[in-house]
Design a protein around this motif. Structure first.
Motif, mmCIF file in Angstrom:
data_model
loop_
_atom_site.group_PDB
_atom_site.id
_atom_site.type_symbol
_atom_site.label_atom_id
_atom_site.label_comp_id
_atom_site.label_asym_id
_atom_site.label_seq_id
_atom_site.Cartn_x
_atom_site.Cartn_y
_atom_site.Cartn_z
ATOM 1 N N LEU A 128 0.845 -0.903 0.257
ATOM 2 C CA LEU A 128 0.022 0.274 0.204
ATOM 3 C C LEU A 128 0.852 1.407 -0.121
ATOM 4 O O LEU A 128 0.372 2.223 -0.582
ATOM 5 C CB LEU A 128 -0.739 0.517 0.828
ATOM 6 N N GLU A 129 2.102 1.303 0.383
ATOM 7 C CA GLU A 129 2.496 2.127 0.491
ATOM 8 C C GLU A 129 3.608 2.549 -0.929
ATOM 9 O O GLU A 129 4.343 3.367 -1.033
ATOM 10 C CB GLU A 129 3.651 2.207 1.483
ATOM 11 N N ARG A 130 2.984 1.485 -2.086
ATOM 12 C CA ARG A 130 4.412 1.536 -3.656
ATOM 13 C C ARG A 130 4.009 3.238 -3.987
ATOM 14 O O ARG A 130 2.661 3.735 -3.765
ATOM 15 C CB ARG A 130 3.628 0.519 -4.308
ATOM 16 N N LYS A 131 4.629 4.034 -4.493
ATOM 17 C CA LYS A 131 3.962 5.067 -4.798
ATOM 18 C C LYS A 131 3.275 5.072 -6.113
ATOM 19 O O LYS A 131 4.802 4.334 -7.464
ATOM 20 C CB LYS A 131 5.477 6.128 -5.388
ATOM 21 N N LEU A 132 2.409 6.009 -6.345
ATOM 22 C CA LEU A 132 2.056 5.404 -8.641
ATOM 23 C C LEU A 132 2.068 6.909 -8.401
ATOM 24 O O LEU A 132 2.219 6.882 -9.899
ATOM 25 C CB LEU A 132 0.672 5.834 -7.802
ATOM 26 N N GLY A 133 2.983 8.733 -8.217
ATOM 27 C CA GLY A 133 3.231 9.385 -8.428
ATOM 28 C C GLY A 133 3.322 10.709 -7.863
ATOM 29 O O GLY A 133 3.653 10.208 -6.745
ATOM 30 N N HIS A 134 3.662 11.786 -8.319
ATOM 31 C CA HIS A 134 4.315 12.520 -7.002
ATOM 32 C C HIS A 134 3.342 13.939 -7.603
ATOM 33 O O HIS A 134 2.799 14.068 -8.755
ATOM 34 C CB HIS A 134 5.577 12.915 -7.560
ATOM 35 N N THR A 135 2.976 15.130 -6.280
ATOM 36 C CA THR A 135 1.888 16.237 -6.920
ATOM 37 C C THR A 135 3.421 17.196 -6.314
ATOM 38 O O THR A 135 3.668 16.802 -5.471
ATOM 39 C CB THR A 135 0.904 15.959 -5.748
ATOM 40 N N LYS A 136 3.164 17.921 -7.542
ATOM 41 C CA LYS A 136 3.870 19.531 -7.390
ATOM 42 C C LYS A 136 3.180 20.218 -6.699
ATOM 43 O O LYS A 136 4.286 21.072 -5.915
ATOM 44 C CB LYS A 136 4.105 20.321 -8.880
ATOM 45 N N VAL A 137 2.029 19.843 -6.606
ATOM 46 C CA VAL A 137 0.404 21.646 -5.962
ATOM 47 C C VAL A 137 0.597 20.479 -4.821
ATOM 48 O O VAL A 137 0.366 19.118 -4.829
ATOM 49 C CB VAL A 137 -0.035 21.571 -7.126
ATOM 50 N N GLU A 149 -3.901 5.580 -13.998
ATOM 51 C CA GLU A 149 -3.044 5.600 -15.476
ATOM 52 C C GLU A 149 -2.459 6.865 -15.760
ATOM 53 O O GLU A 149 -1.179 7.101 -15.922
ATOM 54 C CB GLU A 149 -4.181 5.216 -16.035
ATOM 55 N N TYR A 150 -3.284 7.948 -15.093
ATOM 56 C CA TYR A 150 -2.743 8.893 -15.601
ATOM 57 C C TYR A 150 -1.014 9.402 -14.509
ATOM 58 O O TYR A 150 -0.429 10.271 -15.065
ATOM 59 C CB TYR A 150 -3.656 10.434 -15.071
ATOM 60 N N LEU A 151 -1.540 8.782 -12.995
ATOM 61 C CA LEU A 151 -0.317 9.549 -12.498
ATOM 62 C C LEU A 151 0.165 8.058 -13.599
ATOM 63 O O LEU A 151 1.638 9.365 -13.257
ATOM 64 C CB LEU A 151 -0.703 8.810 -11.284
ATOM 65 N N ASN A 152 0.972 7.497 -13.891
ATOM 66 C CA ASN A 152 2.180 6.919 -14.454
ATOM 67 C C ASN A 152 2.442 7.703 -15.202
ATOM 68 O O ASN A 152 3.725 7.782 -15.631
ATOM 69 C CB ASN A 152 1.722 5.446 -14.662
ATOM 70 N N GLN A 153 1.833 8.331 -16.084
ATOM 71 C CA GLN A 153 2.215 9.148 -17.576
ATOM 72 C C GLN A 153 3.210 10.837 -16.846
ATOM 73 O O GLN A 153 2.949 11.284 -17.319
ATOM 74 C CB GLN A 153 0.801 8.814 -17.989
ATOM 75 N N GLN A 154 2.558 10.685 -15.622
ATOM 76 C CA GLN A 154 3.005 12.966 -14.963
ATOM 77 C C GLN A 154 4.736 12.386 -14.336
ATOM 78 O O GLN A 154 4.754 12.115 -13.966
ATOM 79 C CB GLN A 154 2.168 12.768 -14.574
ATOM 80 N N ALA A 155 5.347 12.068 -15.197
ATOM 81 C CA ALA A 155 6.752 11.589 -15.253
ATOM 82 C C ALA A 155 7.023 12.931 -13.911
ATOM 83 O O ALA A 155 8.342 12.772 -12.998
ATOM 84 C CB ALA A 155 7.821 11.579 -16.333
#
Length: 540
Positions: free
Chosen positions: A330-339, A514-520
């Protein structure tokens, strides 16, 4: 609406250290000066046993600590829960509410002992498991609960729930005085094992006189329904009117007086609690209410914190093992937010937010091949109830908590004239309700003072021009049109409006993953004032 926060130093000492009290209120030392004083603690709409903001806000360990402090000060203490706790949450999705029952059993500081001074009522989410096949589960949960359940307006089907612990009314001694309690639960969900719900007026007309005839000097209503219904209850003739209402349902702390009687509600997930000192004597009755913030500065009860952490950890590991993944999946990172992503409920259930925009935009884009015009997402389906800080990771658990329900989408088509009705329902009862819509493909101006929506137009239309389309294709969660739900009050739309589209059944959770995976480089989603709020925005 009269929102007021009242601070009285006499009711509660929240900053000083206190000894851990493990005995029940009946065992506390008697203070003759306070034999006619009752302290009532009330929480509502608590879905997460460890709170939100990574445990920095709310949670039942802080509630237990609050109760200990109150019990040190008062001989007579009632602890109330105004409904919604069994579901929905990530943990209840796995264990059907068992961890919540165990955690609530700890609110008196001891597992295995019945808590005579704790009373809960049923919220609509107690009935998420609402089919007859769920009766054994519900009976199991009832048998495990070590507290009183009030069900004043509920008639159960014969041979369904074993409701020995359920009470139609309750009398509570306070020195030489008596306090009476009855409850009311909204009927927006109607499980198979309930015969009927009595309306609030009939319920009050039955129980208020009954309780007073039985000797109640003060009558409490424990309710789970809309604030406007609580107001209407307090506007009944005096002989049918309770003396105070402790309520839930909106997820938003509220403190209001109607006919000199208080209506009190706390924030969801125990981000706050209501505390009211009720002084009863022969000549006058007074109520001193307060909303107590249970933020990071409020201490946790150690034993309860340990219990809830163990329950949560066990649930997380069990979830991962069911998927044949590592225990920390559950702690696996799916993405990151700049804001900063705005998902806290008093925001996402009342305003346009950047996260709401992102989810609605993704939903609309998924149906572009079927000529979708707009997307409408009820914010009650987005249940993270915390903001994610800028420059933070977004994990699997964040999404699991955000979408405890199925988030499948459908395309519907309806007459353009229905759109104002839909938006007017979205802005109704503007107190952080789950029917508030996050939108895409359209815009409007919301004036909360006049409770109006104006300048409603599609994104490809110029505001003020004659509409170019007579019908609208909208992407909506299936919940809003299903024949088996109350549509969140959107009675103007239904399953018959569904349009064939290959994208039907797409899940918002999957679209976001899917969107998070696309946002490098991370998310940088923003507000674009598609819902311009006149109380905080410059609306032209």
């Amino acid at each position: 609406m009269n929102f007021r926060i009242i601070i009285y130093s006499t009711i509660l000492i929240v900053c000083s250290a206190c000894q851990h009290a493990t005995k029940k209120p009946s065992s506390l030392k008697t203070n003759s000066a306070e034999v006619t004083k009752l302290a009532v603690i009330s929480i509502n709409d608590v879905y997460r046993i460890n709170g939100i903001d990574n445990g920095d806000t709310g949670g039942l360990a802080r509630v237990r600590e609050l109760r200990k402090k109150i019990e040190e000060k008062y001989q007579h203490v009632l602890f109330l829960h105004a409904g919604d706790f069994l579901h929905p949450s990530f943990i209840s999705k796995q264990d059907d509410g068992r961890a919540m029952i165990t955690s609530l059993n700890m609110m008196d500081g001891a597992l295995g002992e019945f808590d005579d001074n704790m009373v809960v009522t049923w919220g609509n989410h107690e009935f998420d498991k609402g089919r007859m096949e769920h009766v054994p589960l519900m009976n199991e949960l009832l048998s495990q609960a070590e507290f009183n359940w009030l069900d004043s307006n509920i008639t159960w089907k014969k041979d369904a729930l074993e409701a020995e612990n359920n009470l139609k009314q309750l009398l509570f001694p306070v020195g030489d005085k008596t306090v009476g309690l009855f409850s009311f639960t909204t009927d927006i969900v109607h499980p198979d094992y309930i015969e009927s719900f009595t309306d609030y007026e009939t319920t009050a007309k039955a129980y208020v006189p009954q309780l007073r005839a039985a000797g109640a000097d003060f009558v409490i209503a424990l309710t789970h329904h809309w604030l406007q219904d609580d107001r209407a209850l307090m506007n009944l003739p005096a002989k049918y009117r309770p003396d105070i209402i402790f309520g839930g349902h909106e997820h938003y702390a509220q403190i209001e007086q109607v006919n000199n009687n208080w209506i009190l509600k706390a924030d969801a997930d125990a981000a706050s609690a209501v505390v009211a000192e009720i002084t009863l004597d022969s000549s006058t009755t007074s109520v001193t209410p307060q909303i107590i913030s249970l933020d990071h500065s409020f201490p946790k009860d150690t034993a309860t914190a340990q219990l809830t952490q163990v329950l949560e950890d066990e649930n997380d590991v069990a979830y991962c093992r069911q998927l044949n993944q590592t225990d920390d999946c559950l702690e696996r990172k799916l993405g990151h937010t700049k804001v900063k992503l705005m998902a806290e409920e008093t925001e996402i259930r009342r305003f346009e937010t950047n996260l709401g925009n992102a989810l609605a935009d993704l939903s609309l884009q998924a149906f572009a091949q079927c000529d979708a015009d707009i997307a409408l997402l009820n914010s009650g389906s987005i249940r993270l109830n915390q903001n994610l800080p800028a420059h933070s990771d977004i994990t699997v658990k964040h999404l699991e908590e955000m979408f405890p329900y199925s988030s499948d989408l459908r395309l519907i088509e309806f007459d353009r004239q229905l759109l104002p009705q839909i938006i007017n329902h979205s802005i109704s009862s503007w107190t952080a309700n789950g029917h508030w819509l996050q939108i895409a493909g359209m815009a409007y101006i919301h004036d909360p003072e006049t409770t109006t929506a104006s300048h409603i137009h599609l994104k490809n239309e110029r505001c003020g021009d004659e509409p170019t389309k007579t019908t609208i294709r909208a992407v909506v969660p299936y919940y809003l049109i299903s024949d088996h739900t109350d549509h969140d009050g959107y009675s103007m739309i239904n399953e018959s409006m569904q349009v064939s589209c290959d994208a039907n059944g797409a899940e918002v959770k999957r679209l976001l993953t899917e969107y998070l995976n696309q946002q490098a480089t991370g998310l940088a989603v923003t507000r674009d004032f598609r819902i311009c709020n006149t109380s905080r925005d410059q609306c032209d």
